[in-house]
Design a protein around this motif. Structure first.
Motif, PDB file in Angstrom:
ATOM      1  N   GLU A  22      -2.431  -0.529   4.599  1.00 14.07           N
ATOM      2  CA  GLU A  22      -3.099  -1.768   4.994  1.00 14.07           C
ATOM      3  C   GLU A  22      -3.220  -2.703   3.795  1.00 14.07           C
ATOM      4  OE1 GLU A  22      -6.735  -0.539   6.810  1.00 14.07           O
ATOM      5  OE2 GLU A  22      -5.689   0.543   8.383  1.00 14.07           O
ATOM      6  N   ALA A  23      -3.241  -2.108   2.593  1.00 14.62           N
ATOM      7  CA  ALA A  23      -3.221  -2.924   1.379  1.00 14.62           C
ATOM      8  C   ALA A  23      -1.786  -3.374   1.146  1.00 14.62           C
ATOM      9  CB  ALA A  23      -3.725  -2.098   0.198  1.00 14.62           C
ATOM     10  N   ALA A  24      -1.602  -4.260   0.186  1.00 10.06           N
ATOM     11  CA  ALA A  24      -0.277  -4.805  -0.074  1.00 10.06           C
ATOM     12  C   ALA A  24       0.615  -3.834  -0.849  1.00 10.06           C
ATOM     13  CB  ALA A  24      -0.407  -6.106  -0.848  1.00 10.06           C
ATOM     14  N   GLU A  25       0.051  -2.784  -1.440  1.00 12.96           N
ATOM     15  CA  GLU A  25       0.826  -1.859  -2.266  1.00 12.96           C
ATOM     16  C   GLU A  25       1.616  -0.874  -1.402  1.00 12.96           C
ATOM     17  OE1 GLU A  25       1.078  -1.938  -5.665  1.00 12.96           O
ATOM     18  OE2 GLU A  25      -0.020  -3.802  -5.428  1.00 12.96           O
ATOM     19  N   PRO A  26       2.917  -0.684  -1.711  1.00 14.15           N
ATOM     20  CA  PRO A  26       3.687   0.311  -0.959  1.00 14.15           C
ATOM     21  C   PRO A  26       3.276   1.725  -1.374  1.00 14.15           C
ATOM     22  CG  PRO A  26       5.025  -0.660  -2.678  1.00 14.15           C
ATOM     23  CD  PRO A  26       3.710  -1.398  -2.676  1.00 14.15           C
ATOM     24  N   ILE A  27       3.457   2.657  -0.470  1.00 22.46           N
ATOM     25  CA  ILE A  27       3.174   4.062  -0.755  1.00 22.46           C
ATOM     26  C   ILE A  27       4.407   4.661  -1.405  1.00 22.46           C
ATOM     27  CG2 ILE A  27       2.756   6.319   0.296  1.00 22.46           C
ATOM     28  CD1 ILE A  27       1.233   4.837   2.486  1.00 22.46           C
ATOM     29  N   THR A  28       4.207   5.359  -2.499  1.00 20.43           N
ATOM     30  CA  THR A  28       5.299   6.075  -3.143  1.00 20.43           C
ATOM     31  C   THR A  28       5.305   7.491  -2.584  1.00 20.43           C
ATOM     32  OG1 THR A  28       4.989   4.790  -5.145  1.00 20.43           O
ATOM     33  CG2 THR A  28       6.273   6.817  -5.335  1.00 20.43           C
ATOM     34  N   PRO A  29       6.361   7.884  -1.877  1.00 19.36           N
ATOM     35  CA  PRO A  29       6.387   9.222  -1.301  1.00 19.36           C
ATOM     36  C   PRO A  29       6.364  10.296  -2.391  1.00 19.36           C
ATOM     37  CG  PRO A  29       8.079   7.855  -0.316  1.00 19.36           C
ATOM     38  CD  PRO A  29       7.531   7.106  -1.498  1.00 19.36           C
ATOM     39  N   LEU A  30       5.674  11.374  -2.128  1.00 21.44           N
ATOM     40  CA  LEU A  30       5.632  12.510  -3.035  1.00 21.44           C
ATOM     41  C   LEU A  30       6.657  13.534  -2.562  1.00 21.44           C
ATOM     42  CD1 LEU A  30       1.743  12.868  -3.201  1.00 21.44           C
ATOM     43  CD2 LEU A  30       3.216  11.586  -4.736  1.00 21.44           C
ATOM     44  N   LYS A  31       7.313  14.222  -3.495  1.00 19.33           N
ATOM     45  CA  LYS A  31       8.374  15.161  -3.123  1.00 19.33           C
ATOM     46  C   LYS A  31       7.807  16.462  -2.576  1.00 19.33           C
ATOM     47  CE  LYS A  31      11.598  12.395  -4.025  1.00 19.33           C
ATOM     48  NZ  LYS A  31      12.114  11.651  -2.938  1.00 19.33           N
ATOM     49  N   ASN A  32       7.109  17.225  -3.387  1.00 19.45           N
ATOM     50  CA  ASN A  32       6.482  18.466  -2.953  1.00 19.45           C
ATOM     51  C   ASN A  32       4.991  18.266  -3.043  1.00 19.45           C
ATOM     52  OD1 ASN A  32       8.874  20.126  -2.579  1.00 19.45           O
ATOM     53  ND2 ASN A  32       9.111  19.903  -4.783  1.00 19.45           N
ATOM     54  N   ILE A  33       4.314  18.499  -1.952  1.00 23.41           N
ATOM     55  CA  ILE A  33       2.894  18.193  -1.928  1.00 23.41           C
ATOM     56  C   ILE A  33       2.049  19.421  -1.612  1.00 23.41           C
ATOM     57  CG2 ILE A  33       3.245  15.776  -1.340  1.00 23.41           C
ATOM     58  CD1 ILE A  33       2.493  16.439   1.538  1.00 23.41           C
ATOM     59  N   ASP A  34       0.810  19.324  -2.000  1.00 23.70           N
ATOM     60  CA  ASP A  34      -0.176  20.353  -1.736  1.00 23.70           C
ATOM     61  C   ASP A  34      -1.407  19.658  -1.164  1.00 23.70           C
ATOM     62  OD1 ASP A  34      -1.188  22.906  -1.662  1.00 23.70           O
ATOM     63  OD2 ASP A  34      -1.749  22.960  -3.774  1.00 23.70           O
ATOM     64  N   ILE A  35      -2.104  20.341  -0.300  1.00 28.09           N
ATOM     65  CA  ILE A  35      -3.316  19.768   0.284  1.00 28.09           C
ATOM     66  C   ILE A  35      -4.454  19.904  -0.713  1.00 28.09           C
ATOM     67  CG2 ILE A  35      -4.996  19.931   2.160  1.00 28.09           C
ATOM     68  CD1 ILE A  35      -2.721  21.180   3.845  1.00 28.09           C
ATOM     69  N   VAL A  36      -5.083  18.777  -1.044  1.00 30.66           N
ATOM     70  CA  VAL A  36      -6.241  18.751  -1.926  1.00 30.66           C
ATOM     71  C   VAL A  36      -7.517  18.901  -1.107  1.00 30.66           C
ATOM     72  CG1 VAL A  36      -7.538  17.338  -3.566  1.00 30.66           C
ATOM     73  CG2 VAL A  36      -5.045  17.290  -3.580  1.00 30.66           C
ATOM     74  N   LYS A  37      -7.521  18.246   0.065  1.00 30.19           N
ATOM     75  CA  LYS A  37      -8.729  18.232   0.886  1.00 30.19           C
ATOM     76  C   LYS A  37      -8.342  18.018   2.344  1.00 30.19           C
ATOM     77  CE  LYS A  37     -13.055  15.661   1.328  1.00 30.19           C
ATOM     78  NZ  LYS A  37     -13.854  14.554   0.790  1.00 30.19           N
ATOM     79  N   VAL A  38      -8.988  18.741   3.203  1.00 28.45           N
ATOM     80  CA  VAL A  38      -8.872  18.481   4.632  1.00 28.45           C
ATOM     81  C   VAL A  38     -10.101  17.643   4.995  1.00 28.45           C
ATOM     82  CG1 VAL A  38      -8.811  19.479   6.947  1.00 28.45           C
ATOM     83  CG2 VAL A  38      -7.636  20.644   5.059  1.00 28.45           C
ATOM     84  N   LYS A  39      -9.876  16.336   5.171  1.00 28.56           N
ATOM     85  CA  LYS A  39     -10.998  15.437   5.483  1.00 28.56           C
ATOM     86  C   LYS A  39     -11.532  15.707   6.886  1.00 28.56           C
ATOM     87  CE  LYS A  39     -11.383  11.340   3.857  1.00 28.56           C
ATOM     88  NZ  LYS A  39     -11.227   9.921   3.543  1.00 28.56           N
ATOM     89  N   SER A  40     -10.611  15.947   7.794  1.00 30.55           N
ATOM     90  CA  SER A  40     -11.024  16.320   9.150  1.00 30.55           C
ATOM     91  C   SER A  40      -9.877  17.064   9.830  1.00 30.55           C
ATOM     92  CB  SER A  40     -11.440  15.102   9.971  1.00 30.55           C
ATOM     93  OG  SER A  40     -10.329  14.282  10.232  1.00 30.55           O
ATOM     94  N   ALA A  41     -10.253  17.971  10.701  1.00 31.53           N
ATOM     95  CA  ALA A  41      -9.278  18.727  11.490  1.00 31.53           C
ATOM     96  C   ALA A  41      -9.917  19.002  12.849  1.00 31.53           C
ATOM     97  CB  ALA A  41      -8.899  20.025  10.798  1.00 31.53           C
ATOM     98  N   LYS A  42      -9.361  18.378  13.853  1.00 28.34           N
ATOM     99  CA  LYS A  42      -9.861  18.571  15.215  1.00 28.34           C
ATOM    100  C   LYS A  42      -8.741  19.201  16.041  1.00 28.34           C
ATOM    101  CE  LYS A  42     -12.976  14.669  14.940  1.00 28.34           C
ATOM    102  NZ  LYS A  42     -13.356  13.376  15.458  1.00 28.34           N
ATOM    103  N   PHE A  43      -8.983  20.407  16.509  1.00 28.61           N
ATOM    104  CA  PHE A  43      -8.028  21.113  17.349  1.00 28.61           C
ATOM    105  C   PHE A  43      -8.565  21.034  18.778  1.00 28.61           C
ATOM    106  CE2 PHE A  43      -7.914  22.980  13.098  1.00 28.61           C
ATOM    107  CZ  PHE A  43      -6.597  22.685  12.762  1.00 28.61           C
ATOM    108  N   LEU A  44      -7.927  20.209  19.592  1.00 29.73           N
ATOM    109  CA  LEU A  44      -8.463  19.854  20.899  1.00 29.73           C
ATOM    110  C   LEU A  44      -7.945  20.733  22.031  1.00 29.73           C
ATOM    111  CD1 LEU A  44      -8.117  16.036  20.286  1.00 29.73           C
ATOM    112  CD2 LEU A  44     -10.184  17.420  20.047  1.00 29.73           C
ATOM    113  N   HIS A  45      -6.732  21.254  21.884  1.00 27.20           N
ATOM    114  CA  HIS A  45      -6.133  22.147  22.870  1.00 27.20           C
ATOM    115  C   HIS A  45      -5.295  23.180  22.122  1.00 27.20           C
ATOM    116  CE1 HIS A  45      -7.011  18.724  25.542  1.00 27.20           C
ATOM    117  NE2 HIS A  45      -7.124  19.649  26.479  1.00 27.20           N
ATOM    118  N   ALA A  46      -5.130  24.348  22.722  1.00 23.56           N
ATOM    119  CA  ALA A  46      -4.314  25.406  22.111  1.00 23.56           C
ATOM    120  C   ALA A  46      -2.838  25.065  22.230  1.00 23.56           C
ATOM    121  CB  ALA A  46      -4.598  26.737  22.788  1.00 23.56           C
TER     122      ALA A  46
END
Length: 136
Positions: free
Chosen positions: A66-90
């Protein structure tokens, strides 16, 4: 262990203004389902999250936030934080059911990427995730 081709296969990948769209099928014969649960297999929540990360690593896009700056894709990533996780159906393997992952990247102030993920099939939403990731 990569889950791609062990727990799921990818049918299609496309890019939209929102991000990456992957259509997948779950592999019912995966050993994960014999442990979770043999008589009524359900895709574990941790695997649903890991699949999103793997798809983003595999099919990264550079889009604008939403800001004017483009996102630089990361090659190999790791999860730092799960801000939210909603599992609504199996998410149950088998049959001809396809699941659609919409992965929308957004730059973070710390130089990482926040992934907004929505998992659907037909008109049903299975999961909504917000993950903060960093390059490893």
């Amino acid at each position: 262990m990569k889950l791609l081709n062990n727990l799921y296969s990818i049918d299609t990948v496309s890019q939209s203004d929102e991000g990456i769209i992957c259509t997948i099928r779950l592999i019912a014969e995966s050993p994960i389902y014999s442990a979770h649960f043999p008589m009524q297999p359900i895709t574990p929540g941790a695997c649903i999250v890991q699949m999103a990360v793997e798809m983003y690593e595999e099919f990264q896009v550079s889009s604008t936030s939403e800001a004017a700056e483009p996102i630089t894709p990361l090659k190999n990533i790791d999860i730092v934080k799960v801000k939210s996780a909603k599992f609504l159906h199996a998410m149950i393997p088998g049959g001809d059911r396809e699941f659609r992952y919409l992965i929308t990247p957004k730059a973070t102030d710390q130089g990482g990427i926040q992934l907004q993920v929505v998992v659907t099939s037909d008109d049903v939403t299975y999961a909504k995730l917000s993950l903060v990731c960093k390059e490893i």
